[in-house]
Design an enzyme around this catalytic site. Structure first.
Site, PDB file in Angstrom:
ATOM      1  N   LYS A  22       0.767  -0.757  -0.159  1.00  0.00           N
ATOM      2  CA  LYS A  22       0.110   0.024   0.289  1.00  0.00           C
ATOM      3  C   LYS A  22       0.855   1.036  -0.197  1.00  0.00           C
ATOM      4  O   LYS A  22       1.994   1.156   0.990  1.00  0.00           O
ATOM      5  CB  LYS A  22      -1.007  -0.503   1.269  1.00  0.00           C
ATOM      6  CG  LYS A  22      -1.864   1.082   1.158  1.00  0.00           C
ATOM      7  CD  LYS A  22      -2.607   1.111   2.554  1.00  0.00           C
ATOM      8  CE  LYS A  22      -3.737   1.322   2.958  1.00  0.00           C
ATOM      9  NZ  LYS A  22      -4.542   1.696   4.100  1.00  0.00           N
ATOM     10  N   SER A  42      -9.452   1.515   2.741  1.00  0.00           N
ATOM     11  CA  SER A  42      -9.176   2.701   2.374  1.00  0.00           C
ATOM     12  C   SER A  42      -7.877   1.610   1.435  1.00  0.00           C
ATOM     13  O   SER A  42      -6.988   2.006   0.244  1.00  0.00           O
ATOM     14  CB  SER A  42      -8.556   3.205   2.893  1.00  0.00           C
ATOM     15  OG  SER A  42      -7.253   3.052   4.560  1.00  0.00           O
ATOM     16  N   SER A  70     -10.074  -0.730   7.320  1.00  0.00           N
ATOM     17  CA  SER A  70      -9.343  -0.898   5.772  1.00  0.00           C
ATOM     18  C   SER A  70      -8.486  -1.738   5.373  1.00  0.00           C
ATOM     19  O   SER A  70      -8.362  -1.798   3.994  1.00  0.00           O
ATOM     20  CB  SER A  70      -8.433   0.334   5.521  1.00  0.00           C
ATOM     21  OG  SER A  70      -8.915   1.823   5.512  1.00  0.00           O
TER      22      SER A  70
END
Lengths: 489, 478
Positions: free
Chosen positions: A78, A153, A177
């Site tokens: 990420k 997210s 997330s």
């Protein structure tokens, strides 16, 4: 040969049998990324030369497969993790072009155990969002249905693995997330106990809630990634000084086979019918294995959303103060005074949702409001923790659907923040309580979209969580793969 | 003027840098004077994802300060974030302590020039990281982050001081204690010991505090006293002129000898303090606290008491000799070599400090080392030189840093203690002063001094005074 849908276990076995080499695997993933990413927008940065040179270095060490638990495993990271030599935008314009000067502890541990980074992946700006539509670099699409969101997210992390563009990926989970996008993309997603994995080198959103975790196809893979990256880190004072079990070893001979699941029916009201059905059928599997279900009471979880949206924005308002255009990152070109340098750099560099949360947090921490908001929220947080403590005297896990609905369409919830926030209703309390939570796929809805089953464990109870989820996985059988992950292009 | 109708209420906030090898929350060196932005890392430059980790040594030094300042130590305290934007604050917040500092309620006893003692209360001491440094140049502002993250203790006094002198003495006492206990090097020029003063005035006999003015960053004891004195007068005159005191921050202009406005009561700055979520509670175990108590270095008052007892010194002498750690160390070294406490005290205080003051040097830069001074004292005690000659020798030592023995040898200053040699001189003096001899014989016995003086002059002052006295008397009376 196609590697996109293989698990860590399958790749390691292939390496051991010398069926293929890390560089072949890496090259295949890079090729797939370059073919498919345009549709997904999952990857924000790839460095093929760097990836291949890492993989080739491993080709020379084929004899070490047994010693490196992540030998030649393609990993996507990420974009809110710092990895030296790679960018780290956290999905924000304010960090566009920011090059990491050091490497996050979690990533460093993966790399030292043979993992090969195939790219940095998209996310909601500063990990704030549930659909990956808040990224400054455009939304990510769900490999199961390109007109739908992958969750957020960590939407890039879930989409990358679901599309077969990485074997596993790392995400961060502050309120859901990891688990929510894992659920929406048909993957195993783990948020470990707070303190289990070092936060050093992840762009802080809400320090007391943030936790690093893996996305994977199987529970075994999740256990493998966690056992490599978990454990105390001298660079993170909130990382726990606790021994890390050999999770994958434990899976060979689980200590316990019949589990008691705690369900709070009142908590689960308002869930999509398909999701409720899949959830109930998962529970039936556990019962078949001799498990029990008990009704538990989590009276304070109804305050989780408001509690979360005071604590997380408060911490964020302070954590994000450093993105001011002075030392690094985006700087406005039109400032005439230092005051303007701050307000314009932040005004132009930071997106809408993040601004909203910064303002919310700034307000909650202000003199005269602190006691009523931040302090009160922390008291409620303690109550939520106590709810779980009490529940665990009756059961081994608390279970729920991971998200009340399956993947929704792009744009469907962007106009209504509250509706968007509600997609994390089952995951938020877990962060507030600092507990481990795991989402495992438990079915498909009528639109052929994956549904996730959330299991919430006792503090640092990842071993039991893995054992139960692994057991469930065996009975459930192999979970379908998104069409996009099959074959090329 | 009506100054005497008012009293000042003064409280001081001192920022003392802790003498650690590394910064408070990272491993960068805590070092002054390095090239700009070289003692930096992801943590102290506020890079994304970097986290603070507590430097245990800094905690130890803080606890030492708490012990030395008689504070109540809290085994559990909390770090907090103080949020504000400034270019030399890379994280946008400073890690400090707010609601739960690690110690509260201490005090310092200070000596006043009246001879009285006064106890000044300490409200609290808390840990804090220093900010970087902004250098404002004509072409813009340069930021140096070498200082960012350096550990500080902020020591907040009660508003217990009533005069500039009291404030000055409090500051000196604090400075000396922190240096004695190896907590802070006290270097004010480098900004390692900084002082802000809160000052208000009120009519004597009233309880209510007046509006306070904050004086920022005053960097010497002398300036603190001058600035406070000026500020008190300014406030009294303003009130007497019917003006209102405005709450503001002022600074001391040492060129003009006035305080000047820095900023008005900054629209009530809201720092939005909240507990630092990146750090666990700060917990001191009782065994760790005990260990620090046991290992406490000697404090000035303890040293002073020890000196008084061991060397039979007056309160005053002991307080002078312990006014700084370096001086006390120097004195102790002199004594250990000279074996004469009283003489060592006199030489250090009267001769050495006098000369050092005259040339504006501190004890650590003394041209005469402690062992050199001890040698000189030993030579007086052994009778090798007289006290008078010793002063001449000392002057030479101070000017050249040479040893006493080589100066005595080069200049032939050895004391004459040989009776035969002295008798020759005495005989000559008596022969050349027949009339004085007659007067002496006639009963004017105080002329003994005259003959001793003449003989001493004859030996260029090198005669052993006691022996000379004895011999002259013997000759005159024979």
């Amino acid at each position: 040969m196609e590697f996109g849908t293989l698990s860590i276990q399958q790749l390691l076995s292939g390496y051991q049998k010398k069926e293929f080499k890390p560089s072949e695997v890496a090259a295949s993933f890079l090729k797939n990324i370059s073919d498919k990413n345009e549709k997904l927008n999952a990857f924000l940065q790839v460095r093929p030369d760097e990836t291949l040179s890492q993989a080739r270095a491993l080709d020379e060490k084929m004899s070490q497969v047994e010693m490196l638990p992540l030998f030649g495993i393609p990993v996507a990271i990420k974009d809110n993790f710092l990895v030296q030599g790679w960018q780290a935008t956290a999905g924000s314009k304010v960090l566009s072009g920011y090059l990491s000067p050091y490497t996050a502890t979690s990533v460093e541990r993966l790399q030292s155990m043979g993992a090969v980074i195939v790219g940095k992946v998209n996310c909601d700006e500063f990990a704030m969002g549930s659909s990956n539509e808040n990224s400054a670099f455009g939304p990510v699409r769900n490999p199961w249905a390109l007109d739908r969101v992958p969750g957020g997210s960590s939407g890039g992390s879930s989409a990358a693995v679901a599309a077969g563009l990485a074997t596993v990926s790392l995400g961060t989970d502050t309120g859901g997330s990891i688990r929510q996008p894992a659920s929406l993309c048909g993957l195993v997603g783990l948020k470990p106990s707070y303190g289990r994995v070092s936060r050093y080198g992840i762009v802080s959103y809400a320090s007391s809630l943030d936790q690093v975790g893996p996305f994977s196809r199987t529970v075994w893979d999740s256990a493998r990634v966690l056992e490599v990256m978990a454990g105390h880190d001298g660079m993170d004072a909130t990382s726990a000084k606790r021994a890390v079990p050999r999770f994958t070893e434990e899976l060979k001979a689980p200590a316990k086979k019949a589990f008691t699941l705690g369900v709070s029916r009142s908590w689960l009201e308002g869930v999509d019918p398909d999701v409720a059905k899949a959830f109930d059928s998962a529970i039936e599997f556990f019962k078949k294995m001799g498990g029990k279900v008990v009704e538990i009471d989590l009276p304070h979880t109804k305050y989780a959303l408001s509690t979360y949206y005071l604590i997380a924005p408060s911490e964020a308002s302070s954590n994000l103060a450093r993105y001011d255009g002075v030392h690094y990152g985006y700087r406005t070109q039109s400032a005439k005074t230092s005051e303007e340098l701050y307000s314009k750099s932040r005004g132009e560099g930071i997106g809408r949702e993040v601004k909203l949360r910064i303002m919310l947090g700034t307000y909650a921490l202000s003199a005269g409001y602190y006691d009523a908001f931040y302090l009160k929220a922390n008291q409620v947080r303690r109550k939520i923790q106590e709810d779980f403590e009490k529940a665990f005297t009756q059961c081994d896990f608390v279970v729920s659907p991971t998200s009340p609905s399956t993947a929704f369409k792009l744009g469907e919830k962007t106009d209504d923040p509250l509706k968007m926030y509600l997609s994390d209703i089952f995951t938020l309390p877990v962060n507030l309580a600092g507990l481990p939570g795991l989402s495992v796929p438990c079915g498909l809805d009528s639109n052929n979209l994956p549904i996730g089953f959330q299991m919430i464990g006792k503090p640092f109870g990842e071993s039991e969580l893995f054992a139960a989820a692994h057991q469930y996985e065996q009975i459930r059988g192999e979970f379908p793969v998104a069409d996009m992950a099959k074959g090329r292009g | 003027m009506s100054l005497e109708k008012y009293e000042a209420v003064i409280g001081l906030e001192v920022h003392a840098q802790l003498m650690t090898a590394s910064k408070m929350f990272c491993r960068c060196p805590n070092q002054y004077g390095s090239s700009p932005n070289t003692n930096v890392c992801p943590v102290c430059t506020g890079q994304p994802g970097a986290l603070p980790v507590i430097n245990k040594k800094a905690m130890e030094l803080g606890v030492r300060a708490a012990i030395a300042l008689n504070c109540e130590i809290h085994p559990e305290s909390v770090f907090a974030r103080k949020n504000y934007f400034y270019p030399d604050l890379p994280k946008g917040y400073q890690i400090s302590q707010y609601e739960k500092p690690f110690c509260t309620q201490g005090y310092v006893v200070v000596q006043l020039k009246t001879g009285e003692e006064k106890r000044i209360g300490i409200t609290r001491i808390h840990f804090e990281e220093d900010a970087g440094k902004s250098n404002h140049e004509a072409y813009g502002t340069l930021v140096n982050l070498n200082r960012a993250g350096v550990p500080l203790c902020e020591i907040v006094s009660e508003p217990d001081m009533r005069t500039a002198h009291e404030a000055g003495q409090y500051l000196r006492a604090l400075h000396s204690i922190l240096r004695y206990a190896d907590i802070c090097d006290g270097n004010m020029e480098e900004g390692n010991f900084r002082c802000d003063a809160n000052i208000s005035v009120r009519p004597i006999g009233t309880e209510k505090f007046g509006t306070k003015v904050e004086l920022k960053n005053i960097n010497s004891f002398k300036f603190v006293e001058k600035a406070i004195e000026y500020e008190v007068q300014r406030q009294v005159f303003a009130i007497e002129n019917g003006e209102k005191i405005i709450q503001q921050t002022r600074s001391w202009n040492s060129a003009k000898n006035v305080t000047e406005v820095m900023r008005e009561k900054e629209q009530a700055h809201d720092y939005r303090y909240f507990p630092e979520p990146d750090l666990p509670k700060l917990v001191f175990s009782s065994s760790w606290l005990d260990k620090i108590k046991k290992e406490m270095p000697e404090l000035p008052q303890q040293t002073s008491a020890r000196f008084k007892a061991a060397f039979d010194l007056s309160d005053y002498d002991a307080s002078v000799l312990t006014s700084s750690k370096e001086l006390a160390k120097y004195f102790e070294s002199v004594v250990s070599h000279s074996k004469n406490g009283k003489a060592s005290a006199n030489w250090v205080m009267n001769e050495l400090l006098g000369r050092l003051n005259a040339v504006g040097k501190e004890i650590d830069l003394s041209p005469v080392s402690s062992t050199q001074l001890a040698e000189l004292i030993a030579k007086i005690d052994s009778g090798e030189i007289s006290g008078k000659i010793a002063k001449t020798v000392f002057e030479e030592m101070f000017a050249t840093s040479k040893d006493a023995s080589s100066i005595i040898k080069d200049k032939g200053l050895v004391q004459i203690s040989d009776p035969a040699a002295l008798e020759n001189v005495i005989r000559k003096v008596i022969e050349s002063n027949p009339s004085q001899l007659a007067e002496y014989k006639a009963g004017k016995v105080k002329l003994l001094g005259f003959f001793v003086g003449q003989a001493m002059k004859e030996t260029k002052g090198q005669a052993n005074p006691a022996l000379l006295n004895e011999l002259v008397k013997k000759f005159l009376d024979s």
